[in-house]
Scaffold this motif. Structure first.
Motif, PDB file in Angstrom:
ATOM      1  N   GLN A   1       1.514  14.836  -6.156  1.00 13.39           N
ATOM      2  CA  GLN A   1       0.105  15.566  -5.901  1.00 13.39           C
ATOM      3  C   GLN A   1      -0.974  14.246  -6.890  1.00 13.39           C
ATOM      4  O   GLN A   1      -1.881  14.445  -7.137  1.00 13.39           O
ATOM      5  N   ASP A   2      -0.310  14.853  -8.465  1.00 11.45           N
ATOM      6  CA  ASP A   2      -1.025  14.164  -9.536  1.00 11.45           C
ATOM      7  C   ASP A   2      -1.190  12.436  -9.501  1.00 11.45           C
ATOM      8  O   ASP A   2      -2.469  11.526  -9.675  1.00 11.45           O
ATOM      9  N   ALA A   3      -0.201  11.545  -7.793  1.00 15.33           N
ATOM     10  CA  ALA A   3      -0.497  10.326  -8.140  1.00 15.33           C
ATOM     11  C   ALA A   3      -2.063   9.894  -6.909  1.00 15.33           C
ATOM     12  O   ALA A   3      -2.836   9.626  -7.378  1.00 15.33           O
ATOM     13  N   ALA A   4      -2.198  11.240  -5.790  1.00 13.23           N
ATOM     14  CA  ALA A   4      -2.766  11.142  -5.358  1.00 13.23           C
ATOM     15  C   ALA A   4      -4.394  11.368  -5.811  1.00 13.23           C
ATOM     16  O   ALA A   4      -4.904  11.148  -5.990  1.00 13.23           O
ATOM     17  N   GLU A   5      -4.548  12.335  -6.670  1.00 13.84           N
ATOM     18  CA  GLU A   5      -6.034  12.578  -7.376  1.00 13.84           C
ATOM     19  C   GLU A   5      -5.929  11.207  -8.628  1.00 13.84           C
ATOM     20  O   GLU A   5      -6.902  11.468  -7.892  1.00 13.84           O
ATOM     21  N   THR A   6      -4.928  10.316  -8.866  1.00 14.99           N
ATOM     22  CA  THR A   6      -5.570   9.053  -9.788  1.00 14.99           C
ATOM     23  C   THR A   6      -5.692   8.471  -8.975  1.00 14.99           C
ATOM     24  O   THR A   6      -6.746   7.927  -8.900  1.00 14.99           O
ATOM     25  N   PHE A   7      -5.378   8.669  -7.632  1.00 12.28           N
ATOM     26  CA  PHE A   7      -6.095   6.861  -6.490  1.00 12.28           C
ATOM     27  C   PHE A   7      -7.408   7.401  -6.375  1.00 12.28           C
ATOM     28  O   PHE A   7      -7.980   6.358  -5.598  1.00 12.28           O
ATOM     29  N   ALA A   8      -7.362   8.771  -5.940  1.00  5.49           N
ATOM     30  CA  ALA A   8      -9.027   9.207  -5.392  1.00  5.49           C
ATOM     31  C   ALA A   8      -9.677   8.686  -6.516  1.00  5.49           C
ATOM     32  O   ALA A   8     -11.013   8.366  -5.770  1.00  5.49           O
ATOM     33  N   ALA A   9      -8.940   9.303  -8.103  1.00  2.00           N
ATOM     34  CA  ALA A   9     -10.350   8.851  -8.617  1.00  2.00           C
ATOM     35  C   ALA A   9     -11.025   8.119  -8.842  1.00  2.00           C
ATOM     36  O   ALA A   9     -12.249   7.700  -8.948  1.00  2.00           O
ATOM     37  N   ILE A  10      -9.816   6.978  -8.473  1.00  2.00           N
ATOM     38  CA  ILE A  10     -10.083   5.552  -9.238  1.00  2.00           C
ATOM     39  C   ILE A  10     -10.889   4.649  -7.389  1.00  2.00           C
ATOM     40  O   ILE A  10     -11.516   3.890  -7.603  1.00  2.00           O
ATOM     41  N   LEU A  11     -10.612   5.433  -6.683  1.00  2.00           N
ATOM     42  CA  LEU A  11     -11.659   4.986  -5.285  1.00  2.00           C
ATOM     43  C   LEU A  11     -12.895   5.372  -5.398  1.00  2.00           C
ATOM     44  O   LEU A  11     -13.683   5.144  -4.661  1.00  2.00           O
ATOM     45  N   GLN A  12     -13.243   6.218  -6.102  1.00  2.00           N
ATOM     46  CA  GLN A  12     -14.389   6.481  -6.395  1.00  2.00           C
ATOM     47  C   GLN A  12     -15.135   5.714  -6.808  1.00  2.00           C
ATOM     48  O   GLN A  12     -16.405   5.397  -6.853  1.00  2.00           O
ATOM     49  N   GLU A  13     -14.492   4.880  -7.853  1.00  2.00           N
ATOM     50  CA  GLU A  13     -15.501   3.816  -8.489  1.00  2.00           C
ATOM     51  C   GLU A  13     -15.462   2.372  -8.206  1.00  2.00           C
ATOM     52  O   GLU A  13     -16.142   1.801  -8.119  1.00  2.00           O
ATOM     53  N   GLU A  14     -14.062   2.347  -6.985  1.00  2.00           N
ATOM     54  CA  GLU A  14     -13.895   0.707  -6.610  1.00  2.00           C
ATOM     55  C   GLU A  14     -13.217   1.252  -5.441  1.00  2.00           C
ATOM     56  O   GLU A  14     -12.194   1.224  -4.949  1.00  2.00           O
ATOM     57  N   PRO A  15     -14.577   2.062  -3.909  1.00  2.00           N
ATOM     58  CA  PRO A  15     -13.869   2.459  -2.549  1.00  2.00           C
ATOM     59  C   PRO A  15     -13.233   1.203  -1.944  1.00  2.00           C
ATOM     60  O   PRO A  15     -12.034   1.433  -0.981  1.00  2.00           O
ATOM     61  N   HIS A  16     -13.206   0.118  -2.775  1.00  2.00           N
ATOM     62  CA  HIS A  16     -12.457  -1.668  -2.529  1.00  2.00           C
ATOM     63  C   HIS A  16     -11.315  -1.827  -2.552  1.00  2.00           C
ATOM     64  O   HIS A  16     -10.846  -2.965  -2.450  1.00  2.00           O
ATOM     65  N   HIS A  17     -10.795  -0.412  -2.929  1.00  2.00           N
ATOM     66  CA  HIS A  17      -9.433  -1.198  -4.265  1.00  2.00           C
ATOM     67  C   HIS A  17      -8.386  -0.672  -3.049  1.00  2.00           C
ATOM     68  O   HIS A  17      -7.869   0.200  -2.795  1.00  2.00           O
TER      69      HIS A  17
END
Length: 311
Positions: free
Chosen positions: A156-172
């Motif tokens: 769950q923590d990983a999912a939240e972190t990955f989602a936050a990264i995609l907010q900054e870089e949607p093509h990562h």
């Protein structure tokens, strides 16, 4: 995934970057080598006029990368069994020149016919980006941290972190794949599939997303997997019951015995490679794609399957 940036190393000699490859050396010089850096494979023939123009252009473009990619030249007339085997695996080689970019052990991109130098450069750039990542600096560090969370069981923590990264870089691509893997770890297969389907088209064919696509397919199959002990007994009682062996492989994989699943599928392929429209080979590729490119089970399985195909 291979990071191509960072500390610089001396550029390899031209002989190391550009090689003539045969059926005997294809696994080593293309499939295995592409685990480290992309390999651009030029399928050509001596009688092919456009090949004489395209070949030198490819060599020039590859040399400019100073080792970020290598090039393999395959004479189709001298390696007809290899060409036939690759065609049977879905690689269209009916027209030459055909140029294929191999990344992490499998073909990622291709083009046919002579093209301008600018298109060659763009083709090679895409291969390098696919192998080397599509974000930099802190985002890569954040992805690495999220990967560690996922491996530690904090999905769950990983999912939240990955989602936050995609907010900054949607093509990562790595972050998108990480988010999908997080949902799979949480047994949210439908959410994982919806997330993958929502990925930008620009990264939809990257190795990272291809891998999680395979993981989703295997997760779906696991939901319907039968009991291992019963299937094992059925196969032992009737070794030529191909459906039972295929079901056993799925059950083993669902129980995290990946090596056992690969072994059963290889045995099924050995016994009848055409059974159920080549289901054993298809399932093997799905498992290999779901694994890390350097996973020893994937490497050994690919090598054994290739030896059977080329036999």
């Amino acid at each position: 995934m291979i990071e191509l940036g960072g500390q610089q190393t001396p550029a390899p000699a031209a002989g190391d970057m550009i090689k003539d490859v045969t059926e005997a050396t294809f696994m080593q010089d293309v499939v295995d080598a592409s685990q480290t850096a992309p390999v651009i494979v030029d399928f050509w023939a001596t009688w092919c006029g456009p090949c004489k123009t395209l070949g030198p252009m490819l060599e020039t473009a590859v040399a400019k990368t100073k080792g970020a990619v290598t090039m393999a030249k395959v004479d189709v007339d001298q390696n007809q069994r290899l060409v036939q085997a690759l065609s049977q695996q879905g690689l269209p080689l009916q027209s030459i020149p055909t140029v294929v970019a191999f990344v992490q052990g499998r073909p990622l991109d291709m083009f046919q016919g002579a093209v301008p130098a600018s298109e060659i450069d763009a083709f090679i750039k895409r291969a390098i980006e696919a192998a080397g990542g599509d974000a930099s600096g802190g985002l890569d560090e954040a992805v690495a941290a999220a990967d560690e969370m996922l491996e530690a069981g904090a999905a769950q923590d990983a999912a939240e972190t990955f989602a936050a990264i995609l907010q900054e870089e949607p093509h990562h691509a790595r972050a998108y794949a990480g988010l999908v893997r997080s949902y799979l770890a949480l047994d949210q297969v439908e959410q994982a599939e919806a997330t993958l389907n929502g990925a930008p088209v620009e990264i939809s064919q990257t190795p990272e997303l291809e891998a999680v696509h395979a993981q989703i397919e295997l997760a779906k199959q696991a939901a319907n997997a039968g009991p291992v002990a019963e299937l094992q007994a059925k196969v032992e009682a009737s070794p030529d019951d191909h459906q039972a062996r295929f079901d056993l492989a799925n059950a083993l994989h669902a129980n995290r015995d990946v090596e056992g699943a690969v072994s059963q599928l290889l045995e099924l392929f050995r016994r009848d490679r055409e059974w159920n429209d080549g289901a054993a080979k298809t399932q093997l590729f799905t498992i290999f794609d779901a694994l890390d490119a350097k996973d020893p089970v994937a490497l050994a399985g690919r090598r054994k399957l290739s030896s059977m195909i080329f036999a």
